[in-house]
Motif scaffolding. Sequence first.
Motif, PDB file in Angstrom:
ATOM      1  N   GLU A   1       0.852  -1.190   0.000  1.00 54.73           N
ATOM      2  CA  GLU A   1       0.000   0.000   0.000  1.00 54.73           C
ATOM      3  C   GLU A   1       0.885   1.237   0.000  1.00 54.73           C
ATOM      4  N   ARG A   2       0.333   2.356  -0.462  1.00 60.46           N
ATOM      5  CA  ARG A   2       1.067   3.613  -0.439  1.00 60.46           C
ATOM      6  C   ARG A   2       1.176   4.074   1.011  1.00 60.46           C
ATOM      7  N   LYS A   3       2.405   4.316   1.445  1.00 60.07           N
ATOM      8  CA  LYS A   3       2.675   4.751   2.817  1.00 60.07           C
ATOM      9  C   LYS A   3       3.624   5.936   2.804  1.00 60.07           C
ATOM     10  N   LEU A   4       3.635   6.650   3.899  1.00 54.76           N
ATOM     11  CA  LEU A   4       4.616   7.705   4.125  1.00 54.76           C
ATOM     12  C   LEU A   4       5.800   7.049   4.822  1.00 54.76           C
ATOM     13  N   VAL A   5       6.982   7.222   4.255  1.00 52.21           N
ATOM     14  CA  VAL A   5       8.180   6.602   4.815  1.00 52.21           C
ATOM     15  C   VAL A   5       9.188   7.695   5.142  1.00 52.21           C
ATOM     16  N   VAL A   6       9.632   7.689   6.390  1.00 49.82           N
ATOM     17  CA  VAL A   6      10.622   8.656   6.865  1.00 49.82           C
ATOM     18  C   VAL A   6      11.936   7.902   7.051  1.00 49.82           C
ATOM     19  N   THR A   7      12.985   8.356   6.366  1.00 46.79           N
ATOM     20  CA  THR A   7      14.300   7.752   6.537  1.00 46.79           C
ATOM     21  C   THR A   7      15.186   8.705   7.326  1.00 46.79           C
ATOM     22  N   PHE A   8      16.239   8.148   7.907  1.00 45.91           N
ATOM     23  CA  PHE A   8      17.093   8.903   8.819  1.00 45.91           C
ATOM     24  C   PHE A   8      18.557   8.728   8.452  1.00 45.91           C
ATOM     25  N   TYR A   9      19.377   9.664   8.912  1.00 48.87           N
ATOM     26  CA  TYR A   9      20.813   9.586   8.690  1.00 48.87           C
ATOM     27  C   TYR A   9      21.470   8.535   9.575  1.00 48.87           C
ATOM     28  N   THR A  10      20.863   8.293  10.750  1.00 46.09           N
ATOM     29  CA  THR A  10      21.455   7.346  11.689  1.00 46.09           C
ATOM     30  C   THR A  10      20.386   6.435  12.291  1.00 46.09           C
ATOM     31  N   THR A  11      20.812   5.280  12.752  1.00 44.81           N
ATOM     32  CA  THR A  11      19.908   4.375  13.453  1.00 44.81           C
ATOM     33  C   THR A  11      19.425   5.019  14.752  1.00 44.81           C
ATOM     34  N   ALA A  12      20.299   5.803  15.382  1.00 47.09           N
ATOM     35  CA  ALA A  12      19.903   6.483  16.624  1.00 47.09           C
ATOM     36  C   ALA A  12      18.722   7.422  16.375  1.00 47.09           C
ATOM     37  N   ASP A  13      18.716   8.108  15.236  1.00 47.22           N
ATOM     38  CA  ASP A  13      17.584   8.984  14.908  1.00 47.22           C
ATOM     39  C   ASP A  13      16.308   8.173  14.686  1.00 47.22           C
ATOM     40  N   ALA A  14      16.431   7.018  14.019  1.00 49.42           N
ATOM     41  CA  ALA A  14      15.259   6.163  13.804  1.00 49.42           C
ATOM     42  C   ALA A  14      14.699   5.686  15.139  1.00 49.42           C
ATOM     43  N   MET A  15      15.589   5.298  16.054  1.00 47.06           N
ATOM     44  CA  MET A  15      15.143   4.847  17.367  1.00 47.06           C
ATOM     45  C   MET A  15      14.546   6.011  18.167  1.00 47.06           C
ATOM     46  N   GLY A  16      15.115   7.203  17.979  1.00 44.39           N
ATOM     47  CA  GLY A  16      14.552   8.395  18.615  1.00 44.39           C
ATOM     48  C   GLY A  16      13.146   8.679  18.114  1.00 44.39           C
ATOM     49  N   MET A  17      12.916   8.446  16.834  1.00 46.20           N
ATOM     50  CA  MET A  17      11.585   8.629  16.256  1.00 46.20           C
ATOM     51  C   MET A  17      10.603   7.636  16.854  1.00 46.20           C
ATOM     52  N   GLU A  18      11.044   6.385  16.989  1.00 42.33           N
ATOM     53  CA  GLU A  18      10.167   5.380  17.582  1.00 42.33           C
ATOM     54  C   GLU A  18       9.793   5.779  19.009  1.00 42.33           C
ATOM     55  N   LYS A  19      10.770   6.234  19.783  1.00 47.44           N
ATOM     56  CA  LYS A  19      10.514   6.657  21.169  1.00 47.44           C
ATOM     57  C   LYS A  19       9.542   7.834  21.197  1.00 47.44           C
ATOM     58  N   LEU A  20       9.791   8.832  20.340  1.00 48.53           N
ATOM     59  CA  LEU A  20       8.916  10.005  20.268  1.00 48.53           C
ATOM     60  C   LEU A  20       7.480   9.591  19.958  1.00 48.53           C
ATOM     61  N   CYS A  21       7.307   8.755  18.958  1.00 44.12           N
ATOM     62  CA  CYS A  21       5.969   8.371  18.533  1.00 44.12           C
ATOM     63  C   CYS A  21       5.246   7.565  19.604  1.00 44.12           C
ATOM     64  N   LYS A  22       5.963   6.715  20.308  1.00 42.39           N
ATOM     65  CA  LYS A  22       5.336   5.963  21.397  1.00 42.39           C
ATOM     66  C   LYS A  22       4.917   6.896  22.519  1.00 42.39           C
ATOM     67  N   GLU A  23       5.798   7.833  22.875  1.00 41.03           N
ATOM     68  CA  GLU A  23       5.498   8.765  23.968  1.00 41.03           C
ATOM     69  C   GLU A  23       4.331   9.684  23.634  1.00 41.03           C
TER      70      GLU A  23
END
Length: 166
Positions: free
Chosen positions: A93-115
């Motif tokens: 399906e068509r989705k919005l995909v956000v990519t990051f420069y670092t894995t730490a940023d991706a994990m930070g995004m996951e934390k932000l979205c959960k919070e």
Amino acid sequence: IRRFHQPKQVSIVTFNIGDYDSADVSDALLTEFGICTRAGGHCAPLMHEALGTKEQGAVRFSFSHENTEEEVDFGIQAGTNAGRRGRRMRKKERKLVVTFYTTADAMGMEKLCKEEGLPGRIIPVPRSISAGCGLAWCTEPEQKEVIEAGLKRAGIEASAIQECMV
């Protein structure tokens, strides 16, 4: 299942299931079995060229001394079951995909979205975006403004925000 290692030699197990894209297999292992793996080119394009997996990439388990025998057996069984079933592929399906420069940023995004209760989930970077490896955030396209605002509040820099079939 095609393995790219000799059994009992290393704690890293690299494999593919048929012709399925490695990112799709990795995503299935996460969503269906709760197993995190790495997918893609693993920053080793020459190795993948030699193995004939340059376009498909490969799925990689990285076991450590922290893993129990039961967890290793579960991982093997999950991979075997996915291969045996031929993995019923999810409809893309068509989705919005956000990519990051670092894995730490991706994990930070996951934390932000959960919070903050923001929608979406971590996925392997789709191979249609990059032949490399890494993590991305995936959500519905209509959530773009909400996600961009969250990134700004948290000071997380995305390398790209785009729509694609996932």
